[in-house]
Design a protein around this motif. Structure first.
Motif, PDB file in Angstrom:
ATOM      1  N   GLU A 218      37.327  26.080  44.508  1.00  0.00           N
ATOM      2  CA  GLU A 218      38.339  26.755  43.686  1.00  0.00           C
ATOM      3  C   GLU A 218      39.501  25.804  43.390  1.00  0.00           C
ATOM      4  OE1 GLU A 218      41.394  30.603  43.901  1.00  0.00           O
ATOM      5  OE2 GLU A 218      39.945  30.248  45.507  1.00  0.00           O
ATOM      6  N   SER A 247      34.585  31.873  37.495  1.00  0.00           N
ATOM      7  CA  SER A 247      34.133  31.745  38.880  1.00  0.00           C
ATOM      8  C   SER A 247      35.090  32.407  39.869  1.00  0.00           C
ATOM      9  CB  SER A 247      33.977  30.261  39.230  1.00  0.00           C
ATOM     10  OG  SER A 247      33.074  29.613  38.364  1.00  0.00           O
ATOM     11  N   TYR A 248      36.373  32.350  39.568  1.00  0.00           N
ATOM     12  CA  TYR A 248      37.396  32.893  40.477  1.00  0.00           C
ATOM     13  C   TYR A 248      38.376  33.723  39.662  1.00  0.00           C
ATOM     14  CZ  TYR A 248      35.449  29.071  43.256  1.00  0.00           C
ATOM     15  OH  TYR A 248      34.601  28.209  43.917  1.00  0.00           O
ATOM     16  N   SER A 251      41.855  34.209  41.156  1.00  0.00           N
ATOM     17  CA  SER A 251      42.429  33.015  41.769  1.00  0.00           C
ATOM     18  C   SER A 251      43.955  33.025  41.715  1.00  0.00           C
ATOM     19  CB  SER A 251      41.904  31.761  41.070  1.00  0.00           C
ATOM     20  OG  SER A 251      42.537  30.607  41.597  1.00  0.00           O
TER      21      SER A 251
END
Length: 269
Positions: A218, A247-248, A251
């Motif tokens: 990340e 993906s995140y 985040s």
């Protein structure tokens, strides 16, 4: 004549002293273990190790190895000596003992334990007491021992999947992979903080390409976003940011930036 007699007396006295010292030096040293059975040697060596007397334990195990040569107990003595050096925080001696065991007994039924112990020696050598005291995790230390530890654990799991040591070895392998990925990101962050953006991009991409599903990825993506932005490479920045959001999605990096490193992320074994 008197001088000659005096010199002779002196020479005689010196000879007497020399003979006396010679006699003292030749006094045989009594080996207290001379009458001990192999089982007693093993028991005493184990008790000495448990009491923290590692040097004494290793000495007794060496005697046992010689007296029980060619027997399973001699092999056990070799492994126990390696373990004793490991407990004494002497990784070089422990690895040397394991090298010897693996060379002499390649088909030993205890080979899974030898591989597990090899992994442990390198694992703990990499972590180290001083690393913990300095709040410095594995990702900030040289990775040679970590990679050697990983290879030992991988060989154990590959060759002996049913070994009782396999589950713990597998867990430690996961930790090592995460550590190695974090190491790449640690270096990438270092380069980024000093304005070496191309170097930061290279190390972040290395983490992303070599390691899968590691928590550090990340931050690797975030370093890519920030580094491309600093270089004015907007298309690559937007691509990296799109991948990171996919993906995140939650985040905190995109909202808050780099995290303040208060506590080590790693788990102490």
């Amino acid at each position: 004549m008197k001088l000659s007699l005096r010199l002779s007396a002196v020479a005689l006295g010196a000879l007497t002293v020399a003979l006396t010292l010679s006699g003292c030096g030749s006094t045989p040293v009594v080996d207290e273990t001379a009458g001990w059975s192999p089982n007693k040697l093993y028991t005493e060596a184990t008790e000495e190790r448990n009491a923290g007397n590692f040097e004494r334990s290793a000495t007794l195990l060496e005697k046992l190895e010689g007296r029980a040569a060619g027997t399973p107990l001699a092999q056990q003595a070799q492994l126990d000596k390696a373990y004793t050096h490991y407990k004494a925080s002497e990784p070089a001696q422990a690895l040397a003992a394991l090298d010897r065991f693996q060379r002499l007994h390649p088909a030993s039924p205890a080979m899974d334990y030898a591989l597990y112990l090899r992994g442990l020696v390198n694992f703990n050598d990499n972590l180290g007491l001083f690393g913990a005291l300095a709040r410095q995790d594995l990702s900030e230390r040289d990775q040679k021992a970590a990679k050697e530890s990983f290879e030992a654990f991988r060989e154990l799991i590959t060759r002996f999947p049913e070994s009782k040591y396999a589950p713990d070895a597998s867990a430690r392998m996961t930790y090592i992979v995460n550590s190695l990925a974090q190491y790449e990101v640690h270096v990438a962050r270092y380069y980024f903080s000093r304005g070496a953006y191309l170097a930061a991009i290279n190390r972040a991409q290395s983490a992303l390409s070599e390691y899968k599903d590691a928590p550090a990825l990340e931050e690797a993506l975030f370093i890519l976003v920030r580094s491309y932005d600093a270089l004015g490479m907007t298309q690559l920045r937007d691509d990296a940011q799109r991948v990171m959001k996919a993906s995140y999605p939650n985040s905190e990096y995109l909202a808050q930036g780099f995290k303040k490193k208060d506590e080590p992320w790693w788990k102490v074994w």
